[in-house]
Enzyme design. Sequence first.
Site, PDB file in Angstrom:
ATOM      1  N   HIS A   1      -2.690  -1.044  -3.264  1.00 12.68           N
ATOM      2  CA  HIS A   1      -3.813  -0.139  -3.022  1.00 12.68           C
ATOM      3  C   HIS A   1      -3.614   1.120  -3.860  1.00 12.68           C
ATOM      4  CE1 HIS A   1      -4.301  -2.048   1.241  1.00 12.68           C
ATOM      5  NE2 HIS A   1      -4.856  -2.789   0.299  1.00 12.68           N
TER       6      HIS A   1
ATOM      7  N   ASP B   1      -4.485  -4.713   6.175  1.00  8.45           N
ATOM      8  CA  ASP B   1      -4.927  -5.531   5.048  1.00  8.45           C
ATOM      9  C   ASP B   1      -3.795  -6.475   4.633  1.00  8.45           C
ATOM     10  OD1 ASP B   1      -6.620  -6.464   3.049  1.00  8.45           O
ATOM     11  OD2 ASP B   1      -5.837  -5.033   1.572  1.00  8.45           O
TER      12      ASP B   1
ATOM     13  N   SER C   1       0.847  -1.193   0.000  1.00  5.15           N
ATOM     14  CA  SER C   1       0.000   0.000   0.000  1.00  5.15           C
ATOM     15  C   SER C   1       0.885   1.246   0.000  1.00  5.15           C
ATOM     16  CB  SER C   1      -0.951  -0.038   1.198  1.00  5.15           C
ATOM     17  OG  SER C   1      -1.866   1.033   1.151  1.00  5.15           O
ATOM     18  N   THR C   2       0.789   2.067   1.048  1.00  4.76           N
ATOM     19  CA  THR C   2       1.545   3.321   1.085  1.00  4.76           C
ATOM     20  C   THR C   2       3.039   3.055   0.935  1.00  4.76           C
ATOM     21  OG1 THR C   2      -0.110   4.188   2.613  1.00  4.76           O
ATOM     22  CG2 THR C   2       1.945   5.426   2.410  1.00  4.76           C
TER      23      THR C   2
ATOM     24  N   MET D   1      -0.042   1.056   5.106  1.00  7.19           N
ATOM     25  CA  MET D   1      -0.789   1.474   6.288  1.00  7.19           C
ATOM     26  C   MET D   1      -1.902   0.472   6.569  1.00  7.19           C
ATOM     27  SD  MET D   1      -1.023   4.152   8.369  1.00  7.19           S
ATOM     28  CE  MET D   1      -2.201   4.946   9.466  1.00  7.19           C
TER      29      MET D   1
END
Length: 354
Positions: free
Chosen positions: A203, A299, A177-178, A296
């Site tokens: 993401h 997930d 993600s991030t 972050m």
Amino acid sequence: MALKKIKVMLIDDSAVVRQVLQALLDKEPDIEVSGVASDPLFAMEKMQRDWPDVIVLDIEMPRMDGITFLKKIMHERPTPVVICSSLTEKGAETTMQALAAGAVEIITKPKVGLKGFLQQASAELLAAVRSAAQARVRKLFNATAPVPVKLSAEAILPAGSSAMAQTTERIIAIGTSTGGTQALEYVLTALPRVSPGIVIVQHMPEKFTASFAERLNMLAQIEVREARNNDRVMPGLALIAPGGKHMLLKRSGAFYQVEVVDGPQVNRHRPSVDVLFRSVARFAGKNAVGIIMTGMGDDGARGLKELHQTGARTYAQDEASCVVFGMPKEAIKLGAVDHTIPLSDIAQVIINVK
């Protein structure tokens, strides 16, 4: 002891955007707008006096565009940046440039109905600012808003046993993600043309994953593209889940393919890493390797645990090389991870898969 607030600098040439964003952010007890500016040059003057924790940045502005300013900031004093810009599908390439330059979050604003949209998207914006505040953007150059329901992977794929026999087909499943856009670039561009088939959830907003995949495809020796329903997973190919859709691994005879489906958000994301990992656990089991990277939230943690329980090898990116250690940390806490390794070792893990 007083709460330490996240200081935010807003840079946008629209007075309406500045006004609405400032009002939204200033209502939060843990956030304060430390400054606003109509272009990057004005912003830089203010920032020198009071440097922010997070910058919310438009792209199209007078005197200096947002991409140029982003690169300047990342070179001189790396600071988490949230891009908030009117981007169309045609402008997705600009978004990829922003992510490659170090932006940690993207908020897409429409060209009409702007004020109403910004108010409706307040949860997304607040989550982006809070996520960015935890990012350690220097790492890239060296190597939460309440939501009513948080669904699990059960919403897309019910839990089930994995009874796959050993095969010669190997699957690499990656969730991030991030900070993941640059981390994935680092990993995928280090792979030789002959590498195991890879399925990836990053993401990312809808419409941006195709451009992201195209950019990586130009840089990497392997083929990289946005996944289509029923695409076969093959050596030398990395499939990236489309933004706004879930991607699952399925078995088709002796081969693997992906299924791209609609469905509710899982762990507040669509695509969800948990959904991918659960499907890999069920249909590939010990024929797979699971890798959870910078991001972050949590997930992917439970999905990686399911993979681990099938006998698959599982890896987490280490804290020192993560932009945000949330996702790997949660997976480690669950006992889902065999090995914690730096970003620089992940490509070699993939290459060594037999």
